[in-house]
Scaffold this motif. Structure first.
Motif, PDB file in Angstrom:
ATOM      1  N   THR A 255      -2.415  -2.211  17.623  1.00 17.16           N
ATOM      2  CA  THR A 255      -1.092  -2.812  17.475  1.00 17.16           C
ATOM      3  C   THR A 255      -0.091  -1.813  16.917  1.00 17.16           C
ATOM      4  O   THR A 255      -0.435  -0.925  16.125  1.00 17.16           O
ATOM      5  N   PHE A 256       1.169  -1.992  17.340  1.00 16.72           N
ATOM      6  CA  PHE A 256       2.272  -1.134  16.912  1.00 16.72           C
ATOM      7  C   PHE A 256       3.482  -2.028  16.629  1.00 16.72           C
ATOM      8  O   PHE A 256       3.720  -3.002  17.367  1.00 16.72           O
ATOM      9  N   GLY A 257       4.230  -1.687  15.592  1.00 16.60           N
ATOM     10  CA  GLY A 257       5.401  -2.507  15.308  1.00 16.60           C
ATOM     11  C   GLY A 257       6.462  -1.758  14.534  1.00 16.60           C
ATOM     12  O   GLY A 257       6.179  -0.767  13.847  1.00 16.60           O
ATOM     13  N   GLN A 258       7.699  -2.257  14.651  1.00 17.20           N
ATOM     14  CA  GLN A 258       8.815  -1.690  13.895  1.00 17.20           C
ATOM     15  C   GLN A 258       9.583  -2.819  13.241  1.00 17.20           C
ATOM     16  O   GLN A 258       9.745  -3.911  13.811  1.00 17.20           O
ATOM     17  N   GLU A 259      10.060  -2.571  12.027  1.00 19.03           N
ATOM     18  CA  GLU A 259      10.764  -3.607  11.269  1.00 19.03           C
ATOM     19  C   GLU A 259      11.812  -2.964  10.369  1.00 19.03           C
ATOM     20  O   GLU A 259      11.607  -1.872   9.823  1.00 19.03           O
ATOM     21  N   ILE A 260      12.941  -3.652  10.211  1.00 17.08           N
ATOM     22  CA  ILE A 260      14.043  -3.115   9.408  1.00 17.08           C
ATOM     23  C   ILE A 260      14.123  -3.726   8.014  1.00 17.08           C
ATOM     24  O   ILE A 260      14.725  -3.156   7.115  1.00 17.08           O
ATOM     25  N   ASN A 261      13.495  -4.901   7.815  1.00 18.73           N
ATOM     26  CA  ASN A 261      13.543  -5.552   6.501  1.00 18.73           C
ATOM     27  C   ASN A 261      12.428  -4.990   5.621  1.00 18.73           C
ATOM     28  O   ASN A 261      11.258  -5.060   5.987  1.00 18.73           O
ATOM     29  N   PRO A 262      12.753  -4.408   4.459  1.00 16.83           N
ATOM     30  CA  PRO A 262      11.727  -3.736   3.659  1.00 16.83           C
ATOM     31  C   PRO A 262      10.649  -4.671   3.121  1.00 16.83           C
ATOM     32  O   PRO A 262       9.494  -4.272   2.977  1.00 16.83           O
ATOM     33  N   PHE A 263      11.004  -5.924   2.832  1.00 18.74           N
ATOM     34  CA  PHE A 263      10.008  -6.850   2.301  1.00 18.74           C
ATOM     35  C   PHE A 263       9.001  -7.252   3.365  1.00 18.74           C
ATOM     36  O   PHE A 263       7.790  -7.197   3.160  1.00 18.74           O
ATOM     37  N   THR A 264       9.509  -7.674   4.512  1.00 16.08           N
ATOM     38  CA  THR A 264       8.585  -8.077   5.563  1.00 16.08           C
ATOM     39  C   THR A 264       7.817  -6.873   6.101  1.00 16.08           C
ATOM     40  O   THR A 264       6.665  -7.000   6.510  1.00 16.08           O
ATOM     41  N   MET A 265       8.440  -5.707   6.079  1.00 13.19           N
ATOM     42  CA  MET A 265       7.748  -4.486   6.479  1.00 13.19           C
ATOM     43  C   MET A 265       6.577  -4.218   5.537  1.00 13.19           C
ATOM     44  O   MET A 265       5.471  -3.852   5.967  1.00 13.19           O
ATOM     45  N   GLY A 266       6.802  -4.406   4.237  1.00 15.74           N
ATOM     46  CA  GLY A 266       5.734  -4.196   3.265  1.00 15.74           C
ATOM     47  C   GLY A 266       4.566  -5.135   3.507  1.00 15.74           C
ATOM     48  O   GLY A 266       3.393  -4.724   3.425  1.00 15.74           O
ATOM     49  N   ILE A 267       4.868  -6.390   3.810  1.00 15.93           N
ATOM     50  CA  ILE A 267       3.816  -7.361   4.085  1.00 15.93           C
ATOM     51  C   ILE A 267       3.050  -6.976   5.344  1.00 15.93           C
ATOM     52  O   ILE A 267       1.819  -7.069   5.394  1.00 15.93           O
ATOM     53  N   ALA A 268       3.775  -6.543   6.364  1.00 22.07           N
ATOM     54  CA  ALA A 268       3.134  -6.135   7.618  1.00 22.07           C
ATOM     55  C   ALA A 268       2.193  -4.951   7.385  1.00 22.07           C
ATOM     56  O   ALA A 268       1.062  -4.925   7.887  1.00 22.07           O
ATOM     57  N   GLU A 269       2.654  -3.965   6.639  1.00 23.40           N
ATOM     58  CA  GLU A 269       1.814  -2.800   6.353  1.00 23.40           C
ATOM     59  C   GLU A 269       0.575  -3.199   5.559  1.00 23.40           C
ATOM     60  O   GLU A 269      -0.538  -2.735   5.839  1.00 23.40           O
ATOM     61  N   ALA A 270       0.776  -4.058   4.571  1.00 20.29           N
ATOM     62  CA  ALA A 270      -0.338  -4.490   3.739  1.00 20.29           C
ATOM     63  C   ALA A 270      -1.396  -5.204   4.572  1.00 20.29           C
ATOM     64  O   ALA A 270      -2.598  -4.931   4.452  1.00 20.29           O
ATOM     65  N   ASP A 271      -0.942  -6.113   5.425  1.00 22.84           N
ATOM     66  CA  ASP A 271      -1.874  -6.849   6.278  1.00 22.84           C
ATOM     67  C   ASP A 271      -2.626  -5.904   7.209  1.00 22.84           C
ATOM     68  O   ASP A 271      -3.839  -6.033   7.412  1.00 22.84           O
ATOM     69  N   THR A 272      -1.920  -4.928   7.755  1.00 21.76           N
ATOM     70  CA  THR A 272      -2.553  -3.967   8.660  1.00 21.76           C
ATOM     71  C   THR A 272      -3.599  -3.134   7.937  1.00 21.76           C
ATOM     72  O   THR A 272      -4.711  -2.911   8.439  1.00 21.76           O
ATOM     73  N   ILE A 273      -3.269  -2.666   6.749  1.00 25.78           N
ATOM     74  CA  ILE A 273      -4.195  -1.839   5.980  1.00 25.78           C
ATOM     75  C   ILE A 273      -5.460  -2.628   5.633  1.00 25.78           C
ATOM     76  O   ILE A 273      -6.580  -2.126   5.744  1.00 25.78           O
ATOM     77  N   ILE A 274      -5.282  -3.892   5.222  1.00 27.15           N
ATOM     78  CA  ILE A 274      -6.422  -4.682   4.765  1.00 27.15           C
ATOM     79  C   ILE A 274      -7.385  -5.004   5.900  1.00 27.15           C
ATOM     80  O   ILE A 274      -8.603  -4.945   5.736  1.00 27.15           O
ATOM     81  N   HIS A 275      -6.853  -5.345   7.090  1.00 29.76           N
ATOM     82  CA  HIS A 275      -7.803  -5.694   8.149  1.00 29.76           C
ATOM     83  C   HIS A 275      -8.188  -4.499   9.020  1.00 29.76           C
ATOM     84  O   HIS A 275      -8.702  -4.650  10.115  1.00 29.76           O
ATOM     85  N   GLY A 276      -7.950  -3.293   8.503  1.00 27.13           N
ATOM     86  CA  GLY A 276      -8.533  -2.110   9.123  1.00 27.13           C
ATOM     87  C   GLY A 276      -7.698  -1.445  10.187  1.00 27.13           C
ATOM     88  O   GLY A 276      -8.164  -0.520  10.850  1.00 27.13           O
ATOM     89  N   GLY A 277      -6.464  -1.899  10.369  1.00 25.18           N
ATOM     90  CA  GLY A 277      -5.590  -1.265  11.345  1.00 25.18           C
ATOM     91  C   GLY A 277      -5.011   0.030  10.816  1.00 25.18           C
ATOM     92  O   GLY A 277      -5.238   0.415   9.663  1.00 25.18           O
ATOM     93  N   ASP A 278      -4.265   0.685  11.661  1.00 24.93           N
ATOM     94  CA  ASP A 278      -3.667   1.960  11.268  1.00 24.93           C
ATOM     95  C   ASP A 278      -2.238   1.711  10.786  1.00 24.93           C
ATOM     96  O   ASP A 278      -1.357   1.389  11.586  1.00 24.93           O
ATOM     97  N   PRO A 279      -1.978   1.845   9.477  1.00 22.49           N
ATOM     98  CA  PRO A 279      -0.630   1.591   8.962  1.00 22.49           C
ATOM     99  C   PRO A 279       0.410   2.545   9.524  1.00 22.49           C
ATOM    100  O   PRO A 279       1.603   2.255   9.501  1.00 22.49           O
ATOM    101  N   ASP A 280      -0.041   3.702  10.043  1.00 23.41           N
ATOM    102  CA  ASP A 280       0.904   4.643  10.638  1.00 23.41           C
ATOM    103  C   ASP A 280       1.524   4.081  11.915  1.00 23.41           C
ATOM    104  O   ASP A 280       2.534   4.592  12.398  1.00 23.41           O
ATOM    105  N   ASN A 281       0.919   3.019  12.471  1.00 25.13           N
ATOM    106  CA  ASN A 281       1.477   2.371  13.661  1.00 25.13           C
ATOM    107  C   ASN A 281       2.570   1.369  13.317  1.00 25.13           C
ATOM    108  O   ASN A 281       3.194   0.809  14.219  1.00 25.13           O
ATOM    109  N   MET A 282       2.783   1.133  12.019  1.00 24.85           N
ATOM    110  CA  MET A 282       3.854   0.253  11.560  1.00 24.85           C
ATOM    111  C   MET A 282       5.007   1.136  11.075  1.00 24.85           C
ATOM    112  O   MET A 282       4.843   1.898  10.118  1.00 24.85           O
ATOM    113  N   LYS A 283       6.149   1.038  11.736  1.00 27.82           N
ATOM    114  CA  LYS A 283       7.257   1.941  11.432  1.00 27.82           C
ATOM    115  C   LYS A 283       8.456   1.177  10.869  1.00 27.82           C
ATOM    116  O   LYS A 283       8.758   0.059  11.299  1.00 27.82           O
ATOM    117  N   PHE A 284       9.123   1.822   9.932  1.00 25.60           N
ATOM    118  CA  PHE A 284      10.311   1.232   9.300  1.00 25.60           C
ATOM    119  C   PHE A 284      11.576   1.798   9.937  1.00 25.60           C
ATOM    120  O   PHE A 284      11.672   2.997  10.181  1.00 25.60           O
TER     121      PHE A 284
END
Length: 605
Positions: A255-284
């Motif tokens: 999965t890959f995603g981009q987000e402009i809101n820092p709070f929801t971006m933080g939640i997205a990164e956290a969820d990705t990190i916890i379930h083993g995804g690559d947080p580098d695929n989540m971009k701000f």
């Protein structure tokens, strides 16, 4: 196979209960924080506690917590930079770790030194976690809580036995975060729809995306990349991954995603990190003006971009990309600056793999028809339709979203469409395919329950014209109507009809033997794209305007999707006898009411 309705309702119920529990922390913030600021503390603390509790669990076959194994690895490998981070992640079993000795239990045991110890605890996290907290502005909130002497109490609140967040699955946690973000948004008078879409709609989008789609698969399972350009808390990506694993247990989903809101971006990164995804695929960053995935191509795209939001801020970059032509994302045209949703559609199309990529994207009604022939919006529709990428559009029921009751649509864009259903477009009216909620959430008063989703997916899967009906448990009938039409029927030619200037005696004025157009009498006529202009003119216009002509140099091509017109059903007029009966019944009811009032007056007297 669609996602279980019972599963959705049960997870939603649990999420509501757990979110209520977490939001009660606001009681400790009252006074020092205003209601619209509660989320500034509660959301980052949820992320921190989720990381902490995951590290306090044990690996399979180990009698030590993951945190204890990290501490042992840290003592052994701390000096082996930069490889130490890899050893620590391996010890944790996650893509993050914490090298601080402190846990929430230890923090709660020492109120006097809470400020120093809490900061040591935060600084022990791996860099990816610290980046998340920094983006969410949490370090400033720690200072604010210290000054207000709140920090220890907040730690105590989150250390309660019923606040163990390791027991939640990624899906459960997604629901909880959505609920919390909604509360934060409402208290802040913020547009909740800019953050997330209700889960029933997300699952419908997932089901539509996998229907009639040929995945890349081998003996190791299917392989798929999924992109969300406005990912919010990343729940669309999570649901899409869940859906693909239902189809194929061995599915390899990235999965890959981009987000402009820092709070929801933080939640997205956290969820990705916890379930083993690559947080580098989540971009701000801002997708329109700061594309973080330039040059990428994905199998699937799923997104609910903001609509009704202007793009003036992004205009310099957007207009520069438009001028690049096919080298840019926005070559077909630019929509009105008051609404940038069709720019997101173009961005998504540019990210789909050629010949295979497919996208489900939510738009409001203006994308169907806004803009005259040759305008930016019309040219975008023309680009999509003439390339034969518009597979289907589904009209959703009104009141389906938390923050708006306007009519919305799911567009299915498919770059493999011409191989399956060339030259046609499917339109599905699912406005009557819903179940009323017992209790509304904001503007959301209806749900797309299991039967509703199954009916819509069935209509899409059949890809033919027809009416699909079913009956809910409460006896209410639901239905959706499908119409498959030729793509050419969505195009039109806008003709400029000229009439001549006349002399004072009424004769036609000629200059160099040619008629001179009278601008005050100029008219326009929209005719179907498949019509021959000369034949149409001779048949429909010339008999009524004998001296008129078509200025073909000014003819423009336009595209619009007249959804309402295509699905309009004339209900017929009420008969005079039925009207008379209705009036008579109304008069009878009125007389009975008046009689009752007069009787009450006499009794009082």
């Amino acid at each position: 196979m669609s996602v279980s309705e019972d599963k959705i309702s049960e997870v939603t119920r649990r999420a509501q209960e757990n979110a209520n529990l977490i939001w009660n922390v606001a009681n400790s913030l009252f006074g020092a924080y205003k209601p619209h600021e509660y989320g500034l503390v509660i959301l980052p603390m949820c992320v921190i506690k989720r990381f902490h509790d995951c590290l306090e669990t044990k690996k399979k076959g180990s009698d030590k917590t993951r945190h204890q194994e990290v501490l042992e690895a840290y003592a052994k490998y701390a000096d082996f930079e930069p490889m130490a981070a890899d050893f620590l992640k391996e010890a944790a079993g996650y893509q993050f770790y914490n090298t601080s000795e402190y846990t929430f239990d230890l923090l709660a045991a020492d109120a006097e030194n809470i400020a120093d110890h809490f900061m040591e605890f935060l600084n022990g996290f791996s860099d990816n976690v610290k980046d998340i907290l920094s983006r969410m502005g949490f370090y400033g909130q720690v200072e604010r809580m210290k000054e207000a002497k709140l920090l220890y109490q907040i730690v105590l609140d989150f250390n309660a036995k019923n606040m163990d967040m390791s027991r939640y699955s990624s899906v459960d946690m997604g629901y909880i975060f959505e609920n919390l973000v909604q509360r934060f948004s409402e208290s802040y008078d913020e547009d909740a729809g800019a953050h997330f879409t209700s889960r029933d709609i997300i699952y419908l989008m997932c089901d539509l995306l996998v229907t009639n789609y040929e995945f890349d698969a081998d003996e190791d399972g299917l392989h798929c990349t999924v992109y969300d350009m406005t990912m919010g808390t990343s729940q669309m990506l999570t649901c899409m991954e869940e859906r693909l694993h239902q189809l194929n247990e061995k599915a390899n989903v990235t999965t890959f995603g981009q987000e402009i809101n820092p709070f929801t971006m933080g939640i997205a990164e956290a969820d990705t990190i916890i379930h083993g995804g690559d947080p580098d695929n989540m971009k701000f960053g801002d997708t329109l003006s700061d594309d973080q995935f330039s040059g990428y191509k994905f199998d699937l795209c799923i997104s609910n971009p903001p609509f009704g939001i202007d793009w003036k801020r992004e205009a310099p970059v957007v207009e520069m990309e438009y001028k690049k032509g096919e080298a840019g994302r926005f070559a077909p045209g630019l929509p009105s600056k008051s609404d940038g949703q069709m720019l997101f559609m173009l961005n998504g199309i540019s990210k789909l793999k050629e010949g295979t990529g497919r996208m489900a994207i939510i738009q409001n009604g203006s994308s169907l028809f806004a803009g005259d022939a040759a305008s930016g919006q019309s040219e975008i529709r023309r680009y999509i339709i003439e390339n034969d990428w518009l597979d289907a559009i589904v009209q959703l029921p009104a009141d389906s979203f938390y923050n708006t009751n306007i009519t919305t649509f799911i567009w299915i864009i498919d770059k493999s469409k011409s191989m399956r259903t060339p030259g046609v477009v499917q339109l599905i009216d699912a406005s009557e395919c819903y179940e009323m909620r017992r209790k509304s959430i904001g503007s959301k008063r209806v749900d797309l329950t299991g039967k509703c989703k199954d009916l819509i997916v069935k209509a899409y899967g059949d890809y033919s014209s027809g009416t699909y009906e079913d009956v809910l448990k409460n006896g209410r009938k639901i239905r959706c109507v499908s119409k498959v039409i030729d793509s050419v029927n969505l195009g039109y030619q806008k003709l400029i009809i000229e009439s001549p200037l006349r002399n004072k005696d009424g004769s036609v004025l000629l200059e160099n033997g040619s008629k001179v157009p009278d601008a005050s009498l100029r008219d326009t006529e929209n005719i179907p794209l498949y019509e021959e202009i000369d034949k149409y003119f001779e048949r429909e216009i010339l008999p009524f305007h004998k001296d008129s002509w078509v200025d073909k140099t000014k003819t423009k091509i336009g595209y619009e999707i007249p959804f309402t017109q295509l699905f309009y059903e004339f209900a017929g007029f009420e008969s005079s006898a039925d009207i008379a009966k209705r009036i008579e019944a109304g008069e009878k009811d009125l007389m009975e009411m008046l009689s009752g009032l007069f009787q009450e007056s006499e009794d009082i007297g």
